[in-house]
Design a protein around this motif. Structure first.
Motif, PDB file in Angstrom:
ATOM      1  N   UNK A   6     -45.634  -4.819 -42.908  1.00  0.00           N
ATOM      2  CA  UNK A   6     -46.032  -5.721 -41.798  1.00  0.00           C
ATOM      3  C   UNK A   6     -47.261  -6.179 -41.747  1.00  0.00           C
ATOM      4  N   UNK A   7     -48.120  -5.795 -42.960  1.00  0.00           N
ATOM      5  CA  UNK A   7     -49.395  -6.467 -43.099  1.00  0.00           C
ATOM      6  C   UNK A   7     -49.260  -7.750 -43.965  1.00  0.00           C
ATOM      7  N   UNK A   8     -47.909  -8.112 -44.188  1.00  0.00           N
ATOM      8  CA  UNK A   8     -47.645  -9.641 -44.803  1.00  0.00           C
ATOM      9  C   UNK A   8     -47.567 -10.472 -43.629  1.00  0.00           C
ATOM     10  N   UNK A   9     -47.263 -10.041 -42.319  1.00  0.00           N
ATOM     11  CA  UNK A   9     -46.922 -10.953 -41.236  1.00  0.00           C
ATOM     12  C   UNK A   9     -48.337 -11.307 -40.754  1.00  0.00           C
ATOM     13  N   UNK A  10     -49.175 -12.405 -41.321  1.00  0.00           N
ATOM     14  CA  UNK A  10     -50.524 -12.654 -41.430  1.00  0.00           C
ATOM     15  C   UNK A  10     -50.742 -13.277 -40.012  1.00  0.00           C
ATOM     16  N   UNK A  11     -49.901 -13.990 -39.365  1.00  0.00           N
ATOM     17  CA  UNK A  11     -49.959 -14.613 -38.149  1.00  0.00           C
ATOM     18  C   UNK A  11     -48.616 -14.506 -37.419  1.00  0.00           C
TER      19      UNK A  11
END
Length: 218
Positions: free
Chosen positions: A115-120
């Motif tokens: 989920x950290x890759x869903x930056x925006x």
């Protein structure tokens, strides 16, 4: 009387060069000296429902976005409504990783969670709406993603009473690379990032837009 040889004797008019032309020629000359025109960065690929993205550490299918209601378990509780984003995620690394949560906008350059890759995520939800995230596992919810196993992951925001959900959700999605760090030769999975002046920010691998599916009437 005859005129002197060599012309009529009238003064020649000076040649006038427009100022705009001079500026243009000067600008082109400077551009040539500095290596040519700078090209605008390419826009990230635009993906939609059902798309699969290679994020390096993860292979991710963007299943859908939907509205879901959790019914109250007791008479003292209340029903809760959520906008959910549903993913099928395969951890391609050698070790167990965490589901995590989406970072604050402009942050997360050092995350290794999915989920950290869903930056925006747009539109932006109020801070008290979440987000929360979890994997569906046997026996309930989990915060872990085990290697080589395709896992359903839910990321969601809570809707307030009477709040209308958005028509669509758009996500800027980052990726990971297996490489050595700046000051550490040890190779590991890290977020692909770029220098943004005074900070490091994640690079956007793709932009994904999912229509939000309304909940079926009970």
């Amino acid at each position: 009387m005859t005129e002197p040889s060599g012309g009529s004797g009238r003064p020649r008019r000076p040649v006038v060069v427009p100022a705009v032309a001079l500026v243009l020629v000067t600008a082109l000359g400077i551009t040539a000296l500095t290596g040519g025109l700078n090209e605008a960065p390419d826009a990230p690929p635009q993906l939609g429902k059902g798309s699969v993205l290679d994020q390096g550490l993860y292979s991710t299918r963007f299943v859908e976005s939907r509205v879901r209601t959790e019914r109250a378990q007791t008479q003292f509780d209340e029903d809760k409504r959520f906008v959910e984003m549903v993913f099928e995620v395969t951890n391609r690394g050698d070790g167990t990783t965490l589901v995590g949560v989406p970072p604050a906008e402009g942050k997360g350059a050092f995350a290794t969670t999915f989920a950290g890759s869903l930056v925006k995520i747009s539109p932006k939800f109020p801070s008290d709406a979440g987000p929360s995230a979890f994997a569906l596992a046997k026996g309930g919810e989990s915060g872990q993603l085990h290697p080589g196993i395709k896992t359903t992951v839910i990321v969601r925001y809570e809707l307030k009473e009477g709040q209308k959900p958005p028509e669509k959700i758009t996500m800027d999605v980052g990726s990971f690379e297996y490489a050595a760090g700046f000051n550490d030769p040890t190779e590991r999975w890290t977020m692909v990032s770029q220098d943004a002046g005074e900070s490091i920010v994640p690079e956007v691998k793709a932009q994904v837009t999912l229509p939000v599916q309304e909940e079926a009437a009970a």
